[in-house]
Design an enzyme around this catalytic site. Structure first.
Site, PDB file in Angstrom:
ATOM      1  N   GLU A 171       0.838  -1.203   0.000  1.00 36.82           N
ATOM      2  CA  GLU A 171       0.000   0.000   0.000  1.00 36.82           C
ATOM      3  C   GLU A 171       0.863   1.240   0.000  1.00 36.82           C
ATOM      4  O   GLU A 171       0.560   2.240  -0.669  1.00 36.82           O
ATOM      5  CB  GLU A 171      -0.933  -0.012   1.216  1.00 36.82           C
ATOM      6  CG  GLU A 171      -1.968   1.111   1.221  1.00 36.82           C
ATOM      7  CD  GLU A 171      -1.514   2.392   1.935  1.00 36.82           C
ATOM      8  OE1 GLU A 171      -2.293   3.363   1.939  1.00 36.82           O
ATOM      9  OE2 GLU A 171      -0.397   2.421   2.476  1.00 36.82           O
ATOM     10  N   HIS A 286       5.018   7.603   9.510  1.00 37.66           N
ATOM     11  CA  HIS A 286       6.089   7.177   8.606  1.00 37.66           C
ATOM     12  C   HIS A 286       7.472   7.346   9.223  1.00 37.66           C
ATOM     13  O   HIS A 286       8.446   7.611   8.504  1.00 37.66           O
ATOM     14  CB  HIS A 286       5.997   7.913   7.271  1.00 37.66           C
ATOM     15  CG  HIS A 286       4.946   7.362   6.364  1.00 37.66           C
ATOM     16  ND1 HIS A 286       4.808   7.748   5.048  1.00 37.66           N
ATOM     17  CD2 HIS A 286       3.958   6.445   6.570  1.00 37.66           C
ATOM     18  CE1 HIS A 286       3.806   7.089   4.492  1.00 37.66           C
ATOM     19  NE2 HIS A 286       3.266   6.302   5.395  1.00 37.66           N
TER      20      HIS A 286
END
Length: 437
Positions: A171, A286
């Site tokens: 993804e 992230h």
């Protein structure tokens, strides 16, 4: 969650049975829609969901610190989830694809039974970025979907629809795994989906409570759940179209889902609404610090229960054919104690007059809803009052109304008109949607 895919707006409508109260005329208040009763879903144990996150963290730690596509930590994550589902009685399939020169994997799990021509699917991406373990992004969604699937097994649920669950690979590289899955489906199989539910980042440490503004039935199912526990929601915009639901939506499958925020900064109004601080919803987005300490237990618990609620509710009955949806998602500022403003949708392709069950979805972000007057204005200028400064002190209006506008010609410019009639407020129309059954 991947933030590289451009937003795609427009919703497909699939309408479940709702007890909708309506009104007629230009001044009476419209009654909001109320979902019909459904079988109660079980409470999803937070401890179980967190144990899955602990296991994902251990997998990352043992495999270079991440669970990214093409890395051993990702394949170990697939094997971990598959073993749980196999033991619970699911039929599992591991689907392979290639991206960036590496083999990727999707995991699909089918629960026996249910109408094969009505498939309800829930999913989450299982990969992390290479910089960290990805416990919120997206261990949180993966763990909640896994524990809900295990709850289906414990309850020996026998839904009307066929239940399917999915965990997607790559993804973070651009929705690669879910695109591959959808592209491999023949059109006849795609047409059997009654909905796809996506869960990407649902335990952010400084959380908001965001609901995808896509399929109206799925959206209302989630909104009703959170309203029932006294938690206000907003429409999800930060990652709109940037997670795996976009792969399904782009081929015409109704979608919906939940999100608690990523790198965007929580506003002062949102702090007042949900608590927390005026900083990023997830400061470790992230990053290497997206580990098991990067989770808000309350948000994870609420959203995991919402996943189960949606699965139990939406799998219980049939759907009626979709209607036509017209939406304006552009923000329109509402001046403080000023003139009325409008958001406009142009309706075309509808024969004759509007139905007696015209649905009006209103999303207004405002610091004090008790100062607002909100009307629906028909193409000929007829006015249907939706909210007349009687909504109490709660901020924001996120509501579905049913308007008997059968005397109005359907085609033309319909307007949502909003006016703030007091001082010291800020706000804007976030979205305005009309659904013609």
């Amino acid at each position: 969650m991947n933030l590289s895919v451009p937003r795609r707006a427009a919703a497909l409508a699939a309408v479940t049975a709702m007890a909708l109260a309506g009104f007629t005329g230009a001044t009476a208040n419209a009654a909001p829609a109320a979902p019909a009763a459904a079988a109660a879903a079980p409470d999803i144990p937070l401890a179980n969901v967190k144990q899955h996150l602990t296991d994902f963290q251990a997998i990352a730690t043992a495999n270079g610190g991440n669970r990214a596509h093409g890395r051993p930590g990702y394949k170990a994550s697939i094997d971990f989830v598959k073993a749980k589902l196999d033991a619970a009685g699911f039929t599992t399939t591991v689907q392979q694809f290639t991206s960036s020169g590496a083999t990727g994997y999707n995991l699909i799990a089918d629960w026996p039974g249910g109408d094969p021509n009505q498939v309800l699917m829930a999913g989450a991406h299982l990969d992390s970025v290479s910089s960290g373990a990805g416990i919120n992004d997206n261990g949180s969604g993966s763990a909640a979907v896994l524990e809900t699937a295990l709850a289906v097994s414990r309850a020996n649920l026998q839904p009307t629809k066929h239940l399917r669950f999915g965990w997607w690979g790559a993804e973070e590289l651009g929705l690669i795994g879910s695109k591959y899955y959808v592209n491999q489906l023949p059109s006849t199989e795609r047409s059997k989906f009654s909905g796809y539910l996506n869960f990407d980042m649902i335990g952010s440490p400084n959380p908001g409570y965001f609901v995808y503004d896509d399929d109206p039935t799925i959206e209302q199912t989630f909104k009703s759940y959170f309203a029932g526990i006294g938690v206000p929601t907003e429409i999800e915009t930060e990652g709109d179209g940037r997670s795996d639901h976009a792969s399904f939506k782009n081929v015409g499958i109704p979608v919906g889902g939940l999100f608690t925020g990523a790198s965007r900064v929580k506003s002062s109004a949102q702090v007042q609404k949900w608590g927390g601080t005026a900083t990023a919803f997830d400061r470790c987005y992230h990053s290497s610090c997206d580990n098991t300490s990067n989770i808000n237990d309350t948000a994870l618990d609420r959203n995991s229960d919402a996943v189960a609620h949606a699965i139990w509710t939406l799998s219980a009955g049939t759907t009626t054919p979709p209607g036509k949806v017209f939406e304006n998602a552009a923000d329109v500022s509402i001046p403080d104690n000023g003139a009325a403003v409008t958001s406009t949708v142009n309706v075309t392709g509808i024969t004759g007059n509007a139905p007696s069950t015209l649905k009006v979805d209103v999303n207004i972000v405002h610091t004090y809803r008790g100062d607002l007057v909100v009307d629906l204005v028909a193409p000929d200028g007829s006015v249907y009052n939706l909210h007349n400064r009687s909504g109490g002190s709660a901020d924001n209006i996120v509501q579905t109304y049913t308007v008997n506008a059968s005397s109005e010609v359907a085609n033309g410019a319909w307007k949502l008109r909003a006016q703030d009639r007091a001082s010291a407020d800020t706000g804007y129309i976030n979205s305005f949607k009309l659904t013609f059954p």
